[in-house]
Scaffold this active site. Sequence first.
Site, PDB file in Angstrom:
ATOM      1  N   LYS A  55       4.758   4.907  -1.457  1.00 56.35           N
ATOM      2  CA  LYS A  55       4.792   6.331  -1.817  1.00 56.35           C
ATOM      3  C   LYS A  55       6.105   6.995  -1.413  1.00 56.35           C
ATOM      4  O   LYS A  55       6.509   7.994  -2.020  1.00 56.35           O
ATOM      5  CB  LYS A  55       3.607   7.060  -1.185  1.00 56.35           C
ATOM      6  CG  LYS A  55       2.258   6.637  -1.763  1.00 56.35           C
ATOM      7  CD  LYS A  55       1.091   7.209  -0.988  1.00 56.35           C
ATOM      8  CE  LYS A  55      -0.229   6.720  -1.548  1.00 56.35           C
ATOM      9  NZ  LYS A  55      -1.396   7.128  -0.743  1.00 56.35           N
TER      10      LYS A  55
ATOM     11  N   GLY B 208       0.822  -1.201   0.000  1.00 58.13           N
ATOM     12  CA  GLY B 208       0.000   0.000   0.000  1.00 58.13           C
ATOM     13  C   GLY B 208       0.857   1.252   0.000  1.00 58.13           C
ATOM     14  O   GLY B 208       1.876   1.337  -0.685  1.00 58.13           O
ATOM     15  N   SER B 209       0.454   2.219   0.800  1.00 58.33           N
ATOM     16  CA  SER B 209       1.052   3.556   0.720  1.00 58.33           C
ATOM     17  C   SER B 209       2.486   3.663   1.216  1.00 58.33           C
ATOM     18  O   SER B 209       3.104   4.724   1.077  1.00 58.33           O
ATOM     19  CB  SER B 209       0.172   4.555   1.487  1.00 58.33           C
ATOM     20  OG  SER B 209      -1.082   4.679   0.851  1.00 58.33           O
ATOM     21  N   LEU B 210       3.057   2.599   1.785  1.00 58.79           N
ATOM     22  CA  LEU B 210       4.485   2.645   2.095  1.00 58.79           C
ATOM     23  C   LEU B 210       5.288   2.944   0.836  1.00 58.79           C
ATOM     24  O   LEU B 210       6.315   3.628   0.887  1.00 58.79           O
ATOM     25  CB  LEU B 210       4.973   1.302   2.668  1.00 58.79           C
ATOM     26  CG  LEU B 210       4.436   0.786   3.993  1.00 58.79           C
ATOM     27  CD1 LEU B 210       5.286  -0.380   4.464  1.00 58.79           C
ATOM     28  CD2 LEU B 210       4.392   1.868   5.057  1.00 58.79           C
TER      29      LEU B 210
END
Length: 481
Positions: free
Chosen positions: A220, A216-218
């Site tokens: 980013k 997921g957003s890790l």
Amino acid sequence: MNAPLRKVAISVLVLFTLLILNVNYIQVVRSDDLRSRTSNTRVLAAQYDRERGAIVVEGTAVAESVPTDGRLKYLRQYPQGELYAAVTGYHSLIYNNSQLERVENDVLAGSDGRLALRRLADMFTGRDPAGGDVVLTLDPAVQEAAMAGLEGVTGAVVALDPDTGAILGMASTPSYDPTLLSSHDPAAIRAYWDELEAAERDPRLNRAIGDNYPPGSLFKVIVAAAALEDGLTPESVVPAPEEFPLPDSSRTIPNFGGSACSPSGEQSLIDALTISCNTAFAALGIELGEDRVREMAEAFGLDGEGFEIPLQVAPSGIGDIVDDAALAQTAIGQRDVRMTPLQAAMIAATVANDGVLMKPYLVDQVQAPDLTVIDSTEPEVWREPISEEVANQLTEMMTSVVAEGSGRAARIAGVQVAGKTGTAQVSDEVADHTWFMGFAPADDPQIAVAVFVANGGGTGGERSAPIARQVIQAYLDGQGG
């Protein structure tokens, strides 16, 4: 010699030749295989007649052999049960070895070449042979906090020393008691094995390194790193629409909960990371292009290759990217992006260490039975994916995530924590995975942490960040910080 006697002599000669060939085949070709078979009772007796070395954490044996009055002279035990099982593995009469018990078997069993002089001395002195000890880098306070935080969930925690790469904590749940697989009662061993086999989630899997998961957003942080290396700053304004239409598709990428990241449809890069804006990073990923995103991911270690610590670590990678729609999904850590919890901790540690990734290691020293150090691990620079300037910019942005954004649950009074949350969709039928990775103190990093909760539901800020806070706090308290 008449014909019948000649035939008998030839037959005997052939039989003797076949016998000699068979003996040589067994002794030369198959000897290693036969020696390693767990069904070989002579080998088993020899193994259990020798005191196997200990696996040690801060002076305390977490795997040890104790003398018995039975036919087998030593019994393998794990005094702290489930706490270190993911790392030590088991040493079993029936099911052989796993984890460090397997990887460091030669040292523990005393057959390692580095112990040759000790074995020679044993022969001359009549001293009972024994295995060497394996001393780990783990910190007991970190390990205990990690396992306590994971109680009741399926997941993993990894903690690293950013300066050296030493692994301070490696926890995985559900866990098991390796002592029950290492008894001298075959029936009891099989019964416990069957219980583990029947479990919904295999307790024997070390989820910190043995499998990979959508982050997921890790991810980013990696996209942000590429953008910063290409000249953007934390204050650079990027598009942040309410929805991002996927190119050549009728589908869109929404923000969490269908929210708008900014009333104006654009925001600074630091604000986009602080609130984990999906649309901003989807657009940024396409702007950077597949080659740049892949290059940065591989520089951090998401290259599809496994490695050893010395335990084998599953590969992390971003998979194939077939078009811009796939690239947008990849940029927010979905689609085919997969990461081990160790890899997540490595990303945080790299940012903490001014852009330098140290090679992770679990074994600090190998000791002879008399505790003489015969080998030790020296910290090793592995990669340098980003510059010190970009690492400082990412630190500023990740500090904002914890101070003002999705990672507030990782805040510690009097300590500046830098981090990033992640919530990864798996499928419509199961709850999301949740993540947190970070380090502290942000201005003088001493520990980097990654927390993974499988199908925990909620968000990374709600489920994983509080566990990271507990682990960081436990370590800093132990250091007097």
